[in-house]
Enzyme design. Sequence first.
Site, PDB file in Angstrom:
ATOM      1  CG  HIS A   9     -11.668  -3.131  -2.672  1.00 14.71           C
ATOM      2  ND1 HIS A   9     -12.562  -2.078  -2.830  1.00 14.71           N
ATOM      3  CD2 HIS A   9     -12.285  -4.211  -3.185  1.00 14.71           C
ATOM      4  CE1 HIS A   9     -13.675  -2.526  -3.405  1.00 14.71           C
ATOM      5  NE2 HIS A   9     -13.527  -3.817  -3.647  1.00 14.71           N
ATOM      6  CG  ASP A  58      -2.032  -7.123 -11.079  1.00 13.24           C
ATOM      7  OD1 ASP A  58      -2.454  -7.464  -9.961  1.00 13.24           O
ATOM      8  OD2 ASP A  58      -1.044  -6.367 -11.239  1.00 13.24           O
ATOM      9  CB  CYS A 102      -9.773   1.924  -1.457  1.00  8.46           C
ATOM     10  SG  CYS A 102     -10.451   0.545  -2.393  1.00  8.46           S
ATOM     11  CG  HIS A 152      -3.819 -11.743  -7.032  1.00 13.67           C
ATOM     12  ND1 HIS A 152      -3.061 -10.751  -7.609  1.00 13.67           N
ATOM     13  CD2 HIS A 152      -3.951 -11.387  -5.730  1.00 13.67           C
ATOM     14  CE1 HIS A 152      -2.725  -9.850  -6.695  1.00 13.67           C
ATOM     15  NE2 HIS A 152      -3.261 -10.217  -5.545  1.00 13.67           N
ATOM     16  CG  HIS A 165      -7.211  -7.807  -4.409  1.00 17.33           C
ATOM     17  ND1 HIS A 165      -7.077  -6.978  -3.316  1.00 17.33           N
ATOM     18  CD2 HIS A 165      -5.967  -8.258  -4.682  1.00 17.33           C
ATOM     19  CE1 HIS A 165      -5.810  -6.925  -2.955  1.00 17.33           C
ATOM     20  NE2 HIS A 165      -5.106  -7.700  -3.770  1.00 17.33           N
ATOM     21  CG  HIS A 180     -13.973  -0.847   0.764  1.00 19.82           C
ATOM     22  ND1 HIS A 180     -12.860  -0.607  -0.002  1.00 19.82           N
ATOM     23  CD2 HIS A 180     -13.514  -1.120   2.007  1.00 19.82           C
ATOM     24  CE1 HIS A 180     -11.774  -0.696   0.753  1.00 19.82           C
ATOM     25  NE2 HIS A 180     -12.145  -1.012   1.978  1.00 19.82           N
TER      26      HIS A 180
HETATM   27  P1  5GP Z   1      -1.984  -7.379  -3.390  1.00 19.18           P
HETATM   28  O1  5GP Z   1      -0.503  -7.141  -3.284  1.00 19.18           O
HETATM   29  O2  5GP Z   1      -2.752  -6.426  -2.498  1.00 19.18           O
HETATM   30  O3  5GP Z   1      -2.412  -8.794  -3.214  1.00 19.18           O
HETATM   31  O4  5GP Z   1      -2.358  -7.081  -4.895  1.00 19.18           O
HETATM   32  C1  5GP Z   1      -2.638  -5.814  -5.383  1.00 19.18           C
HETATM   33  C2  5GP Z   1      -2.509  -5.909  -6.863  1.00 19.18           C
HETATM   34  O5  5GP Z   1      -3.111  -4.767  -7.440  1.00 19.18           O
HETATM   35  C3  5GP Z   1      -1.062  -5.931  -7.367  1.00 19.18           C
HETATM   36  O6  5GP Z   1      -0.818  -7.115  -8.093  1.00 19.18           O
HETATM   37  C4  5GP Z   1      -0.955  -4.679  -8.223  1.00 19.18           C
HETATM   38  O7  5GP Z   1      -0.153  -4.869  -9.377  1.00 19.18           O
HETATM   39  C5  5GP Z   1      -2.398  -4.381  -8.564  1.00 19.18           C
HETATM   40  N1  5GP Z   1      -2.689  -2.962  -8.765  1.00 19.18           N
HETATM   41  C6  5GP Z   1      -2.348  -1.932  -7.925  1.00 19.18           C
HETATM   42  N2  5GP Z   1      -2.798  -0.765  -8.429  1.00 19.18           N
HETATM   43  C7  5GP Z   1      -3.438  -1.067  -9.595  1.00 19.18           C
HETATM   44  C8  5GP Z   1      -4.111  -0.272 -10.561  1.00 19.18           C
HETATM   45  O8  5GP Z   1      -4.226   0.950 -10.452  1.00 19.18           O
HETATM   46  N3  5GP Z   1      -4.631  -0.917 -11.634  1.00 19.18           N
HETATM   47  C9  5GP Z   1      -4.535  -2.285 -11.794  1.00 19.18           C
HETATM   48  N4  5GP Z   1      -5.090  -2.807 -12.896  1.00 19.18           N
HETATM   49  N5  5GP Z   1      -3.909  -3.056 -10.886  1.00 19.18           N
HETATM   50  C10 5GP Z   1      -3.372  -2.463  -9.804  1.00 19.18           C
HETATM   51 ZN    ZN Z   2     -12.490  -0.148  -1.998  1.00 21.96          ZN
END
Ligand code: 5GP
Ligand code: ZN
Length: 111
Positions: free
Chosen positions: A95, A28, A2, A99, A97, A44
């Site tokens: 995966h 982010d 991923c 924030h 995470h 993961h």
């Molecule tokens: P989710 O929407 O799953 O809670 O958050 C995923 C977060 O990952 C989003 O805020 C998005 O901006 C961030 N993100 C997605 N792809 C990448 C990447 O390639 N690099 C970084 N640094 N952040 C990413």
């Molecule tokens: Zn992963």
Amino acid sequence: MCIFCKIIAGEIPSGKVYEDETVYAFRDINPQAPTHILVVPKTHIGSVAEINADNSAVVAHIFEVIAQIAREEGLGNGYRVVSNCGADARQSVQHLHFHILGGRELTEQMA
Ligand code: 5GP
Ligand code: ZN
């Protein structure tokens, strides 16, 4: 692999904020606040829904790391920790995470 596993492996560049044996943190790519950092387990885990007795030690450690990063980033006035889980929460990377959002007064809105 991923996208976050690729970031952890160094295959995709990221703005690294913190790393140890089990946890990685990076900025982010699309920040929603002046400070917007993602903290992830190196192993993961798909989402909060996959946390269980066998893998939760890393989650406890992640929260120690979050507190440390917040201090180092100067977020003494407060910050929000968010983990989107599943479709209704619009989780976009499968995966686990967390924030860290801060650096300004956040809105009342949580949902
Ligand atoms: P989710 O929407 O799953 O809670 O958050 C995923 C977060 O990952 C989003 O805020 C998005 O901006 C961030 N993100 C997605 N792809 C990448 C990447 O390639 N690099 C970084 N640094 N952040 C990413
Ligand atoms: Zn992963």
